[in-house]
Design a protein around this motif. Sequence first.
Motif, short mmCIF file in Angstrom:
data_model
loop_
_atom_site.label_atom_id
_atom_site.label_comp_id
_atom_site.label_asym_id
_atom_site.label_seq_id
_atom_site.Cartn_x
_atom_site.Cartn_y
_atom_site.Cartn_z
N VAL A 86 0.83 -1.20 0.00
CA VAL A 86 0.00 0.00 0.00
C VAL A 86 0.87 1.25 0.00
CG1 VAL A 86 -1.63 1.36 1.37
CG2 VAL A 86 -2.00 -1.09 1.07
N VAL A 87 1.89 1.26 0.85
CA VAL A 87 2.77 2.43 0.93
C VAL A 87 3.49 2.65 -0.40
CG1 VAL A 87 4.82 3.37 2.04
CG2 VAL A 87 3.06 2.27 3.42
N ALA A 88 4.05 1.55 -0.95
CA ALA A 88 4.82 1.68 -2.18
C ALA A 88 3.94 2.11 -3.35
CB ALA A 88 5.50 0.35 -2.49
N LEU A 89 2.79 1.45 -3.52
CA LEU A 89 1.92 1.77 -4.65
C LEU A 89 1.28 3.15 -4.50
CD1 LEU A 89 0.20 -1.69 -5.20
CD2 LEU A 89 2.02 -0.65 -6.56
N ALA A 90 0.91 3.50 -3.26
CA ALA A 90 0.34 4.83 -3.05
C ALA A 90 1.36 5.92 -3.34
CB ALA A 90 -0.17 4.96 -1.61
N SER A 91 2.60 5.68 -2.95
CA SER A 91 3.66 6.66 -3.26
C SER A 91 3.88 6.76 -4.76
CB SER A 91 4.96 6.24 -2.57
OG SER A 91 4.80 6.21 -1.16
#
Length: 431
Positions: A361-366
């Motif tokens: 989630v963190v990687a894709l949202a970034s």
Amino acid sequence: MSQSAQSLASVRFDADADAKLSALRWTKFVAAAALAVCVLVFAVAKSFETTYPWLGFVAAFAEAATIGGLADWYAVVALFRRPLGLPIPHTAIIPENQSRIADNLGRFIEVNFLAPEPVREKLAEVDFSALVADWLADAERAAGLSRFVVRLVPQTLAAVEQSGLRGFVTSRMLEQIEKVPLAPLAAELLSALTDDRRHQKLFDEFTKVIGRFLNDEQALATMREKIREELPSLFNLFRADAYLLKKIVASAGSLLDEVRADPDHPMRAEFDRFARAFIEKLRTSKQYAKRAEKLKRDFLARPEVKGLAGDMWASLSQFIEQDAKAPESIIRSHLANMFVEVGRHLAGDAQIRADMNQGFVVALASFVESQKSGVSKFIADQVKRWDLAQLTRLIEMNIGRDLQYIRFNGMIIGGLAGVVLYVAERLFLVG
């Protein structure tokens, strides 16, 4: 026509596209017919209004309905094209404002659909780790992934070789080894060895070596020669050297047998004390530490050590390349099994899956946050490149039928308003 316009023109409509177009044409026909009926009713009612006064209400309704229908027809047509082809201002709204619509659409999607919170919430609904676990747990997919990885290994090794990474890693490894204090490390290793008296096995091996030495004929001959040199000549006449050697060998052999047979022999205790004292000196003695460090530096400075690292790398590279080309690759088989096991363990560990999902989630949202302006521009550019006729057709096909009902509503609302005004007019005149 541009390439994108051609591609848009060649888009296949879905299965109900014909039905949508047919329904749109029918609705347009009914709306036009209703407008024509209003005109006809207005004309008839006006013609007989003097004979039948109540027809005034009908004429008022039909007149206002006709005006409302014509106004809404104009409004609906003005969205897509110029009414009757006349260059009236603020008509053909969609074609004339294609660029502005494209930019606004891109910004709307960026602000409302690609905002950080909605993106994170949507990504959090997906169990990425479960998808990865299911994919890896499939033996066929794991085998395919292992084949892909093994095919890349030789290229990776070649890239490492050309980049100088091997030399860098070797030098860094030697630098790190040089920083490790040798004496305390050796003390810890020897302590682990002496904890369970495992060093006594080394002592047993030492006694066996001495025993073999005492039974070696060449060694015995050397010892006898040394004894002969030390004894007076008179004793040598009586072969005292042989007698002494026999006694020495017999006594030593008997002692060694006793030591090996007795786990609590005093010599073993003495060896224990020697080992403990030596370990303590390794821990605390500065002199021992200096000598150990010098020994380590001398060893690492030898060219054979660096050459050994290079030979190990070459041997490893050769083995990996040969195994990668083999029909029954060991590395490929182990990788496939490892991938399957990873998938199974991942499927059974909820905590790891939760951590992985959070990371996804963190990687894709970034990534979305960093690229959303580009997505907005991409959407705007694509809409700007669309063929106007095709764009208009697509919009009208999907929402045109609902827009036609505005014409019906306009006629009804206009007609009712006309009746209200007619009644107000009659009341005013009567008053």
